[in-house]
Design a protein around this motif. Structure first.
Motif, PDB file in Angstrom:
ATOM      1  N   GLU A  55      -9.092   5.543   4.715  1.00  0.00           N
ATOM      2  CA  GLU A  55      -8.271   6.754   4.651  1.00  0.00           C
ATOM      3  C   GLU A  55      -6.840   6.459   5.099  1.00  0.00           C
ATOM      4  O   GLU A  55      -5.876   6.933   4.477  1.00  0.00           O
ATOM      5  CB  GLU A  55      -8.870   7.839   5.534  1.00  0.00           C
ATOM      6  CG  GLU A  55     -10.132   8.485   4.990  1.00  0.00           C
ATOM      7  CD  GLU A  55     -10.571   9.658   5.832  1.00  0.00           C
ATOM      8  OE1 GLU A  55     -10.483   9.564   7.076  1.00  0.00           O
ATOM      9  OE2 GLU A  55     -10.973  10.691   5.256  1.00  0.00           O
ATOM     10  N   ARG A  56      -6.703   5.681   6.169  1.00  0.00           N
ATOM     11  CA  ARG A  56      -5.364   5.377   6.688  1.00  0.00           C
ATOM     12  C   ARG A  56      -4.584   4.492   5.717  1.00  0.00           C
ATOM     13  O   ARG A  56      -3.380   4.685   5.516  1.00  0.00           O
ATOM     14  CB  ARG A  56      -5.470   4.714   8.059  1.00  0.00           C
ATOM     15  CG  ARG A  56      -6.170   5.560   9.114  1.00  0.00           C
ATOM     16  CD  ARG A  56      -5.687   7.004   9.131  1.00  0.00           C
ATOM     17  NE  ARG A  56      -6.409   7.825  10.053  1.00  0.00           N
ATOM     18  CZ  ARG A  56      -5.961   8.175  11.259  1.00  0.00           C
ATOM     19  NH1 ARG A  56      -4.791   7.747  11.671  1.00  0.00           N
ATOM     20  NH2 ARG A  56      -6.694   8.960  12.027  1.00  0.00           N
ATOM     21  N   LEU A  57      -5.256   3.512   5.121  1.00  0.00           N
ATOM     22  CA  LEU A  57      -4.577   2.643   4.163  1.00  0.00           C
ATOM     23  C   LEU A  57      -4.152   3.427   2.921  1.00  0.00           C
ATOM     24  O   LEU A  57      -3.065   3.210   2.384  1.00  0.00           O
ATOM     25  CB  LEU A  57      -5.488   1.478   3.782  1.00  0.00           C
ATOM     26  CG  LEU A  57      -5.752   0.449   4.889  1.00  0.00           C
ATOM     27  CD1 LEU A  57      -6.854  -0.515   4.465  1.00  0.00           C
ATOM     28  CD2 LEU A  57      -4.487  -0.314   5.244  1.00  0.00           C
ATOM     29  N   ASN A  58      -5.003   4.349   2.475  1.00  0.00           N
ATOM     30  CA  ASN A  58      -4.628   5.204   1.352  1.00  0.00           C
ATOM     31  C   ASN A  58      -3.405   6.053   1.681  1.00  0.00           C
ATOM     32  O   ASN A  58      -2.523   6.245   0.837  1.00  0.00           O
ATOM     33  CB  ASN A  58      -5.805   6.116   0.974  1.00  0.00           C
ATOM     34  CG  ASN A  58      -6.750   5.464  -0.010  1.00  0.00           C
ATOM     35  OD1 ASN A  58      -6.360   5.094  -1.112  1.00  0.00           O
ATOM     36  ND2 ASN A  58      -8.004   5.316   0.372  1.00  0.00           N
ATOM     37  N   LYS A  59      -3.366   6.560   2.917  1.00  0.00           N
ATOM     38  CA  LYS A  59      -2.227   7.384   3.331  1.00  0.00           C
ATOM     39  C   LYS A  59      -0.950   6.558   3.343  1.00  0.00           C
ATOM     40  O   LYS A  59       0.105   7.018   2.891  1.00  0.00           O
ATOM     41  CB  LYS A  59      -2.506   7.956   4.725  1.00  0.00           C
ATOM     42  CG  LYS A  59      -1.424   8.888   5.269  1.00  0.00           C
ATOM     43  CD  LYS A  59      -1.432  10.208   4.529  1.00  0.00           C
ATOM     44  CE  LYS A  59      -0.705  11.304   5.295  1.00  0.00           C
ATOM     45  NZ  LYS A  59       0.626  10.978   5.758  1.00  0.00           N
ATOM     46  N   LEU A  60      -1.022   5.328   3.863  1.00  0.00           N
ATOM     47  CA  LEU A  60       0.149   4.456   3.871  1.00  0.00           C
ATOM     48  C   LEU A  60       0.621   4.175   2.448  1.00  0.00           C
ATOM     49  O   LEU A  60       1.823   4.189   2.164  1.00  0.00           O
ATOM     50  CB  LEU A  60      -0.171   3.142   4.592  1.00  0.00           C
ATOM     51  CG  LEU A  60      -0.275   3.211   6.117  1.00  0.00           C
ATOM     52  CD1 LEU A  60      -0.788   1.890   6.682  1.00  0.00           C
ATOM     53  CD2 LEU A  60       1.079   3.560   6.739  1.00  0.00           C
ATOM     54  N   GLU A  61      -0.329   3.940   1.546  1.00  0.00           N
ATOM     55  CA  GLU A  61       0.036   3.681   0.161  1.00  0.00           C
ATOM     56  C   GLU A  61       0.718   4.898  -0.454  1.00  0.00           C
ATOM     57  O   GLU A  61       1.700   4.770  -1.197  1.00  0.00           O
ATOM     58  CB  GLU A  61      -1.201   3.303  -0.649  1.00  0.00           C
ATOM     59  CG  GLU A  61      -0.870   2.866  -2.076  1.00  0.00           C
ATOM     60  CD  GLU A  61      -2.099   2.410  -2.836  1.00  0.00           C
ATOM     61  OE1 GLU A  61      -2.054   1.307  -3.418  1.00  0.00           O
ATOM     62  OE2 GLU A  61      -3.093   3.152  -2.841  1.00  0.00           O
ATOM     63  N   SER A  62       0.222   6.101  -0.122  1.00  0.00           N
ATOM     64  CA  SER A  62       0.818   7.317  -0.670  1.00  0.00           C
ATOM     65  C   SER A  62       2.229   7.543  -0.143  1.00  0.00           C
ATOM     66  O   SER A  62       3.034   8.246  -0.760  1.00  0.00           O
ATOM     67  CB  SER A  62      -0.053   8.533  -0.339  1.00  0.00           C
ATOM     68  OG  SER A  62       0.021   8.866   1.044  1.00  0.00           O
ATOM     69  N   GLU A  63       2.543   6.930   1.018  1.00  0.00           N
ATOM     70  CA  GLU A  63       3.880   7.056   1.608  1.00  0.00           C
ATOM     71  C   GLU A  63       4.838   5.993   1.071  1.00  0.00           C
ATOM     72  O   GLU A  63       6.007   5.966   1.443  1.00  0.00           O
ATOM     73  CB  GLU A  63       3.791   6.945   3.132  1.00  0.00           C
ATOM     74  CG  GLU A  63       3.045   8.105   3.784  1.00  0.00           C
ATOM     75  CD  GLU A  63       2.841   7.895   5.270  1.00  0.00           C
ATOM     76  OE1 GLU A  63       3.404   6.913   5.813  1.00  0.00           O
ATOM     77  OE2 GLU A  63       2.132   8.699   5.888  1.00  0.00           O
ATOM     78  N   GLY A  64       4.322   5.109   0.229  1.00  0.00           N
ATOM     79  CA  GLY A  64       5.197   4.117  -0.390  1.00  0.00           C
ATOM     80  C   GLY A  64       5.045   2.711   0.140  1.00  0.00           C
ATOM     81  O   GLY A  64       5.729   1.794  -0.337  1.00  0.00           O
TER      82      GLY A  64
END
Length: 217
Positions: free
Chosen positions: A52-61
Motif C-alpha cells: 500500500e505504501r509503495l503504491n502511494k509513493l508511486e501515485s505521488e510520482g
C-alpha cells in the motif's frame, strides 16, 4: 498489485530473511513456502501494508525502479520490515510503515533515520502516544473537552488525555524518562508545575519533532 511494487516488496522481505545470522539458502528457499502457510499471516499483512505504501509513493510520482536501486530506501525498508515482524502492536507497525513512506520524502540524515527505527524497535506503543501528546497536547481536545487546568503539571493533562494511565504513574514515568534520555522530549518528569501557557506548550525537542515527522502519516 503492481508487479514492480510486488517485486520490490518481496525482495526487501527476502533480503530480511537472508540477513538473519546462520540463515542460509535453505531458509531463504523456505521463505517462499511460508507465504502460503496460515501461520504467516503477520508476514503477509506486513507485505500488504508495504505494498500500500509503495503504491502511494508511486501515485505521488516516485519511481519504484529508482527506489529499488536506492540504498538508503532499501536499508530503511528492510530494517522497518524486520522490526515489524517482531511486533503485533498496531501503532508501532503504522509508525514503521510511515517511516518507509517518508524516507524519500524527508531530508533527515540517513543515520538519524536508522537510529529512529532503533528507538521504535525498543519502544512500545505508549512511548509513541506520549511522544505525540507531548508535542501538541491541545490536539487531543476541543473547546468542549478541554480540561479547566490553569496551573499544575503536564501529568494532569496526560491523565485527562489517557484516563487509563491514572493509576499507572510508575509506568508512564518510566516512559517519559526513556523519551527524555533519548533526547526526544524536553522534560524528564511531567510532575513539575507549569503556568497555563506552559502546560499547553509543545514539550518535544527538535529531534523529537523530526522523529514524529518521520513516523507520521
Amino acid at each position: 498489485m503492481n508487479d514492480k511494487i510486488k517485486e520490490v516488496g518481496y525482495a526487501i522481505a527476502k533480503a530480511g530473511v537472508g540477513s538473519i545470522p546462520l540463515a542460509g539458502g535453505v531458509l531463504s528457499e523456505l521463505f517462499g513456502v511460508a507465504f502460503s502457510d496460515p501461520a504467516s499471516r503477520r508476514r503477509e499483512q506486513i507485505l500488504f501494508e508495504m505494498d500500500e505504501r509503495l503504491n502511494k509513493l508511486e501515485s505521488e510520482g516516485f519511481q519504484i525502479d529508482s527506489l529499488a536501486e536506492n540504498d538508503e530506501f532499501l536499508s530503511i525498508a528492510m530494517q522497518a520490515y524486520n522490526i515489524a515482524l517482531r511486533t503485533h502492536q498496531a501503532d508501532k507497525r503504522a509508525a514503521l510503515m510511515n517511516a518507509i513512506s517518508n524516507t524519500p520524502r524527508l531530508s533527515i540524515d540517513e543515520n538519524e533515520k536508522l537510529m529512529m527505527l532503533n528507538y521504535i524497535d525498543s519502544f512500545n506503543e505508549w512511548h509513541l502516544r506520549i511522544l505525540a501528546f507531548s508535542d501538541e497536547p491541545k490536539n487531543y481536545f476541543n473547546e468542549k473537552t478541554k480540561p479547566n487546568i490553569s496551573f499544575g503539571g503536564k501529568s494532569d493533562l496526560l491523565i485527562a488525555t489517557f484516563p487509563e494511565l491514572k493509576s499507572r504513574r510508575t509506568f508512564y514515568d518510566r516512559i517519559v524518562r526513556d523519551l527524555y534520555d533519548t533526547g526526544l522530549i524536553l522534560h524528564e518528569s511531567l510532575h513539575g508545575t507549569w503556568s497555563e501557557q506552559g502546560l499547553w506548550a509543545s514539550g518535544t525537542t527538535e529531534y523529537g519533532k523530526n522523529l514524529l515527522a518521520f513516523i507520521s502519516e
